[in-house]
Write an enzyme that holds these catalytic residues in place. Structure first.
Site, PDB file in Angstrom:
ATOM      1  N   HIS A 145       0.829  -1.205   0.000  1.00  0.00           N
ATOM      2  CA  HIS A 145       0.000   0.000   0.000  1.00  0.00           C
ATOM      3  C   HIS A 145       0.867   1.259   0.000  1.00  0.00           C
ATOM      4  O   HIS A 145       0.582   2.238  -0.708  1.00  0.00           O
ATOM      5  CB  HIS A 145      -0.916  -0.013   1.219  1.00  0.00           C
ATOM      6  CG  HIS A 145      -1.835   1.158   1.290  1.00  0.00           C
ATOM      7  ND1 HIS A 145      -2.941   1.287   0.480  1.00  0.00           N
ATOM      8  CD2 HIS A 145      -1.795   2.285   2.072  1.00  0.00           C
ATOM      9  CE1 HIS A 145      -3.568   2.417   0.750  1.00  0.00           C
ATOM     10  NE2 HIS A 145      -2.883   3.047   1.722  1.00  0.00           N
ATOM     11  N   GLU A 146       1.940   1.231   0.812  1.00  0.00           N
ATOM     12  CA  GLU A 146       2.818   2.404   0.876  1.00  0.00           C
ATOM     13  C   GLU A 146       3.563   2.630  -0.430  1.00  0.00           C
ATOM     14  O   GLU A 146       3.897   3.774  -0.782  1.00  0.00           O
ATOM     15  CB  GLU A 146       3.816   2.236   2.032  1.00  0.00           C
ATOM     16  CG  GLU A 146       3.185   2.274   3.418  1.00  0.00           C
ATOM     17  CD  GLU A 146       2.465   3.589   3.686  1.00  0.00           C
ATOM     18  OE1 GLU A 146       2.962   4.640   3.238  1.00  0.00           O
ATOM     19  OE2 GLU A 146       1.404   3.563   4.330  1.00  0.00           O
TER      20      GLU A 146
ATOM     21  N   GLY B 204       4.121 -15.096 -10.136  1.00  0.00           N
ATOM     22  CA  GLY B 204       3.861 -16.270  -9.314  1.00  0.00           C
ATOM     23  C   GLY B 204       2.892 -16.007  -8.179  1.00  0.00           C
ATOM     24  O   GLY B 204       2.941 -16.683  -7.153  1.00  0.00           O
TER      25      GLY B 204
ATOM     26  N   ASP C 100      -6.484 -28.516 -19.572  1.00  0.00           N
ATOM     27  CA  ASP C 100      -5.968 -28.009 -20.851  1.00  0.00           C
ATOM     28  C   ASP C 100      -5.062 -29.064 -21.461  1.00  0.00           C
ATOM     29  O   ASP C 100      -4.666 -30.024 -20.795  1.00  0.00           O
ATOM     30  CB  ASP C 100      -5.215 -26.687 -20.651  1.00  0.00           C
ATOM     31  CG  ASP C 100      -3.966 -26.851 -19.792  1.00  0.00           C
ATOM     32  OD1 ASP C 100      -2.983 -27.445 -20.273  1.00  0.00           O
ATOM     33  OD2 ASP C 100      -3.964 -26.391 -18.627  1.00  0.00           O
TER      34      ASP C 100
ATOM     35  N   ARG D   9       2.362   2.403  -3.243  1.00  0.00           N
ATOM     36  CA  ARG D   9       1.461   3.049  -4.184  1.00  0.00           C
ATOM     37  C   ARG D   9       1.753   4.558  -4.298  1.00  0.00           C
ATOM     38  O   ARG D   9       1.619   5.146  -5.375  1.00  0.00           O
ATOM     39  CB  ARG D   9       0.006   2.841  -3.730  1.00  0.00           C
ATOM     40  CG  ARG D   9      -0.590   1.503  -4.149  1.00  0.00           C
ATOM     41  CD  ARG D   9      -1.100   1.617  -5.596  1.00  0.00           C
ATOM     42  NE  ARG D   9      -1.594   0.346  -6.099  1.00  0.00           N
ATOM     43  CZ  ARG D   9      -2.839  -0.079  -5.968  1.00  0.00           C
ATOM     44  NH1 ARG D   9      -3.714   0.651  -5.295  1.00  0.00           N
ATOM     45  NH2 ARG D   9      -3.208  -1.220  -6.484  1.00  0.00           N
TER      46      ARG D   9
END
Length: 459
Positions: free
Chosen positions: A251-252, A420, A388, A254
């Protein structure tokens, strides 16, 4: 100092349990013969003594009867006050029975028993009572008189075991098995609870704790349960702090990232574009996607604010299935969907949709030509299968692909393999819905992912 802590020790419980079990059974079986002997053998009663005295008095007054066998046989015509037939046996000073030619086995046994007692006794056999002797002198010779009466006197119920030795042994073995089984159950139940909590914790359920009843036991099992709960508390706190730190850092990040993107936008507006600026812009976009994935993983793992609903599976997945069909069509690959509209379950729609989307997009990306997704409702769960026909994954890596930042060898390049985090988010979302996810390779090639979801989630 109290002895209670020592009594609660597991060693003491086991020792006392087995010792008491064996002692009670051995004591019960061993004391039965003495109880029966004390019950069967009694001192001569007043009535019995009176009967013998009366016969002896008659013979003392008429000693010639002792020489007359026919006259002695008339003694057996007497009856007891209860009306039962009495038989008398007269022995001379050489211990010979003078009034009977045949002597029953029980009377011979009584003679041997009476020799061990100084006083006259009565003995209750199975169907008759024998008592005596009363000693008297007639014609300068000593005689003894005994009496035998048919009497089926009731015995206490527990004497049944003394008469049936084999059955007593079998019952003793069964009793010891029951007592030892109860002891084993008392010890095994908390250990099973501890095992279940350990398996749940190892499976990722950080809230798993040993039951309070087990933890409050005063023995070593209780101490082990308390130690396990303390360890689980520490692990949960550590993992949550680590994941919360990852979310906080993401968050920081950002804020400086937003400033960087704003600076790039201003530079492009002033027509200061260059290869270097474009590269910075590309890396900033990649960093933005990475931070977004980290925040998503943090939200799913730690603080899910989504409400649980009971909804049709097809309705929850409708948007991602439409997007997957479009993506497969663009890549010229075939997507087969088989999800009946009748299937509904309790779940968190957003987190479950995100989990299915990550697996489905990976399948479309790596498939050669075909991808299938289907759902089947079982008795207690729903099974979603995504397959798949791509290259698959090494068997050794199948359990590792759900770990954060792990990328198989075939997809470590950023352009194709990401960071990942997609499958780690998927696993966290499936666990949030109380399900499980398993990946396996197909023959001759391909990857299959199975997602098992409960029909009703535990609160």
């Amino acid at each position: 100092m109290t002895l209670l802590p020592y009594i609660n020790r597991l060693f003491v419980k086991l020792l006392l349990g087995f010792w008491l079990c064996s002692s009670l059974i051995i004591g019960f079986v061993g004391v039965l013969p003495f109880l029966q002997q004390n019950h069967d053998q009694q001192p001569l009663s007043h009535k019995q003594e009176h009967l013998l005295k009366r016969v002896a008095k008659h013979l003392i007054e008429e000693p010639e009867l002792l020489e007359n066998t026919r006259a002695l046989k008339k003694l057996n015509r007497h009856r007891s006050p209860e009306g039962k037939a009495l038989k008398f046996y007269i022995l001379d000073d050489e211990s010979r029975v003078i009034n009977h030619q045949k002597v029953p086995r029980t009377f011979r046994e009584f003679l041997l028993l009476s020799e061990d007692h100084k006083e006259p006794i009565s003995h209750q056999f199975r169907t008759e009572l024998i008592f005596g002797p009363y000693t008297f002198i007639a014609g300068e010779r000593q005689y003894r008189v005994y009496s035998r009466i048919a009497d089926n006197h009731p015995k206490p119920w527990f004497f049944f075991f003394n008469d049936h030795k084999l059955l007593t042994v079998i019952i003793a073995m069964l009793m010891s098995g029951v007592l030892c089984g109860l002891l084993a159950w008392n010890l095994g139940k908390p250990l099973r609870s501890l095992k279940q909590s350990s398996n749940a914790l190892a499976g990722g359920d950080l809230s798993s704790r040993v039951d309070k009843k087990v933890a409050t036991r005063g023995d070593e099992i209780g101490e082990l349960a308390q130690a396990f709960n303390s360890m689980a508390d520490a692990i949960e706190t550590m993992i949550n702090n680590q994941q919360r730190l990852m979310g906080d850092i993401s968050h920081e990040l950002r804020t400086p990232l937003t400033r960087l993107q704003l600076s790039l936008a201003l530079a492009r507006k002033k027509e200061q574009s260059s290869v270097e600026i474009e590269r910075i812009g590309y890396e900033a976009e990649q960093l933005e996607d990475l931070i977004s994935e980290l925040l998503t993983l943090s939200r799913v793992t730690i603080s899910n604010n989504e409400n649980k609903v009971h909804l049709e599976l097809a309705e929850s997945l409708s948007q991602i299935l439409d997007d997957a069909e479009f993506e497969a069509e663009q890549q010229q690959k075939q997507l087969e969907i088989d999800i009946p509209e009748s299937i509904s379950l309790d779940h968190y729609p957003k987190s479950l949709s995100r989990a299915i989307e990550n697996v489905l997009r990976n399948a479309i990306r790596y498939a050669d030509s075909r991808v299938t997704i289907n759902a089947v409702q079982k008795k207690s769960h729903i099974l979603i299968t995504i397959s798949d026909n791509g290259p698959g994954i090494d068997d050794a890596e199948l359990e590792e692909i759900f770990k954060p930042f792990y990328r198989p060898d075939s997809s470590r390049v950023r352009e194709s393999g990401g960071w990942g985090l997609g499958l780690a988010i998927t696993q966290a979302a499936i666990k949030l819905n109380q399900g499980e996810i398993i990946a396996s390779n197909l023959e001759p090639q391909g990857l299959q992912v199975k997602i098992r979801l409960p029909l009703k989630m535990l609160s």
